[in-house]
Design an enzyme around this catalytic site. Structure first.
Site, PDB file in Angstrom:
ATOM      1  CB  CYS A 127      -0.967  -0.023   1.177  1.00  0.00           C
ATOM      2  SG  CYS A 127      -2.055  -1.468   1.149  1.00  0.00           S
ATOM      3  CG  HIS A 174      -1.849   4.279   5.429  1.00  0.00           C
ATOM      4  ND1 HIS A 174      -1.792   4.110   4.060  1.00  0.00           N
ATOM      5  CD2 HIS A 174      -2.058   3.041   5.943  1.00  0.00           C
ATOM      6  CE1 HIS A 174      -1.954   2.828   3.766  1.00  0.00           C
ATOM      7  NE2 HIS A 174      -2.125   2.159   4.890  1.00  0.00           N
ATOM      8  CD  GLU A 202      -1.235   7.569   9.510  1.00  0.00           C
ATOM      9  OE1 GLU A 202      -0.929   8.387   8.628  1.00  0.00           O
ATOM     10  OE2 GLU A 202      -2.206   6.778   9.404  1.00  0.00           O
ATOM     11  CE  LYS A 228      -5.486   4.313   2.507  1.00  0.00           C
ATOM     12  NZ  LYS A 228      -4.592   5.449   2.838  1.00  0.00           N
ATOM     13  CG  HIS A 276      -6.555   0.781   1.612  1.00  0.00           C
ATOM     14  ND1 HIS A 276      -5.647   1.443   0.824  1.00  0.00           N
ATOM     15  CD2 HIS A 276      -5.808   0.032   2.482  1.00  0.00           C
ATOM     16  CE1 HIS A 276      -4.425   1.122   1.187  1.00  0.00           C
ATOM     17  NE2 HIS A 276      -4.490   0.271   2.187  1.00  0.00           N
ATOM     18  CG  PHE A 317      -0.083  -6.189   4.154  1.00  0.00           C
ATOM     19  CD1 PHE A 317      -0.535  -5.416   5.198  1.00  0.00           C
ATOM     20  CD2 PHE A 317      -0.966  -7.102   3.580  1.00  0.00           C
ATOM     21  CE1 PHE A 317      -1.833  -5.533   5.673  1.00  0.00           C
ATOM     22  CE2 PHE A 317      -2.274  -7.231   4.049  1.00  0.00           C
ATOM     23  CZ  PHE A 317      -2.700  -6.438   5.092  1.00  0.00           C
TER      24      PHE A 317
END
Length: 417
Positions: free
Chosen positions: A166, A306, A317, A338, A343, A404
């Site tokens: 991502c 994010h 975050e 998002k 996403h 990831f």
């Protein structure tokens, strides 16, 4: 010592769940429109999650000829459409340039997932008779989007595709920035595309229990920082940016949206899928991106988080943001777009780059929607824009992406004066 050149954005293109062009995307983003609804691409009844942020009123035949559609996976089609928008917006005439001075650095986390599924199904349902489509491999491989964009515009310079889950699009933008800085290219089309709303992709993320299961109310399912957040909402689409060497852009009288001021990547080196609980990798990536841009935390007006609406990721975050920006950064506004687009995996950074750039151009911070009960664990003093957009001066915007494998990619944009 070589003097680094500057890279600016002179063209934008977007194909998103809340708008099939940049104008519609931005207007719906500011208005707080959700792109989430029940999946229409296949019957989602057997799945834990039955909704996603699909493109609306999308017909590839409106943008591409039949031959291109036949030979390409949707993720490449999305890339071509967004890239065409961005090139048109830039006003570039590549016929007047050395073709080796322009290139493409694109991003896709999954590549041709739909093509792979369809071909495996045909193979198994056909009693394992090997009758594969001759375009199977070209449609599948993730680098085909960058290849097809270069073919479309005759760009013979740097050309490749990045993959960092991502963080993929931010990786692509960072690489484009650095090649232009080094004088290796005058123009690079960059961005990302993803077409992940398929049975296998949805099924895989369902098995991980990574996605929201709010099937009774998809529009409010993506709720970053909310106490009731239960996972991300998958999205699809593409976004393209034309990055151009500053002097080249000025010489041709181009409209300049913003400058790519700096970027950085780090690795959590912690877990296959989970972010570091203290956000150590994220913290260092943000810090180093600002150093690369020769800016300080005090200079950042807007941070596009994010924030995927997962229980652990959102808070880690914010912990990193709090450490870097301090206890009560009055100048900084944070939002999670998002909540509206879903996403877009490998394309997320490109979509959010455009949101960040347009926040600078319009002096508006888009909202975070659906966050009705903020998590009490949110560090005090952070200004998260919830519900409605905020009008304020935005000179510098930061865009965060995490993927990831522990990939952290940060890009910083600033206005050009």
């Amino acid at each position: 010592m070589q003097t680094l050149k500057r890279a600016v954005i002179t063209g934008l293109g977007a194909l998103t769940p809340i708008g099939n062009n940049v104008t519609d995307f931005w207007n719906n983003l500011v208005a707080g429109k959700s792109g989430a609804a029940r999946i229409t691409k296949f019957n989602p009844d057997p799945f834990r999650t039955q909704f996603a942020c699909e493109l609306k009123e999308y017909d590839p035949a409106k943008f591409l000829d039949r031959n291109d559609i036949r030979k390409t996976d949707p993720f490449t089609q999305y890339a071509l459409i967004a890239a065409q928008q961005a090139v048109t917006d830039s006003g570039l005439d590549f016929s007047k340039m050395d073709p080796f001075d322009s290139g493409v650095i694109w991003g896709s986390g999954q590549g041709g997932m739909l093509t792979f599924e369809e071909q495996v199904k045909e193979y198994t349902l056909g009693n394992f008779v090997p009758r594969f489509n001759p375009f199977f491999v070209p449609k599948l491989i993730a680098n085909m989007a960058s290849g097809m964009i270069s073919i479309r515009f005759g760009l013979m310079g740097i050309n490749y595709t990045t993959v960092s889950a991502c963080s993929t699009s931010n990786t692509a933008i960072m690489d484009a920035l650095n090649y232009i800085r080094l004088g290796k290219a005058k123009v690079i089309i960059t961005g990302g595309s993803e077409a992940p709303i398929t049975e296998a992709s949805v099924g895989g993320f369902c098995a991980m229990k990574a996605m929201s299961t709010r099937n009774d109310d998809p529009a409010t399912a993506s709720r970053p920082f909310d106490t009731e957040r239960d996972g991300f909402v998958m999205g699809e689409g593409a976004a393209a940016l034309v990055l151009e060497e500053y002097e080249h852009a000025v010489a041709r009288g181009a409209h300049i949206y913003a400058e790519v001021a700096g970027a950085a990547m780090t690795a959590d080196a912690y877990h296959m899928t989970a972010t570091h609980p203290e956000g150590l990798g994220a913290l260092q990536a943000m810090k180093r991106a600002l150093e690369d841009a020769e800016l300080t935390p005090r200079d950042v007006d807007y941070l596009n988080a994010h924030a995927t609406s997962t229980p652990v990721g959102d808070l880690s975050e914010l912990a990193a943001i709090r450490t870097l920006f301090g206890e009560a950064p009055e100048h900084l506004h944070i939002s999670a777009t998002k909540s509206m687009t879903g996403h877009l995996l490998g394309a997320a950074g490109a979509i959010e780059a455009i949101a960040s750039i347009l926040s600078i151009n319009n002096d508006i911070v888009p909202p975070t929607i659906n966050t009705s009960n903020p998590d009490p664990a949110i560090p005090a003093g952070l200004q998260i824009v919830m519900g409605n957009a905020v009008q304020k001066k935005v000179s510098v915007a930061m865009s965060n992406t995490f993927g990831f494998g522990g990939h952290n990619g940060i890009v910083v944009f600033r206005e050009v004066k």
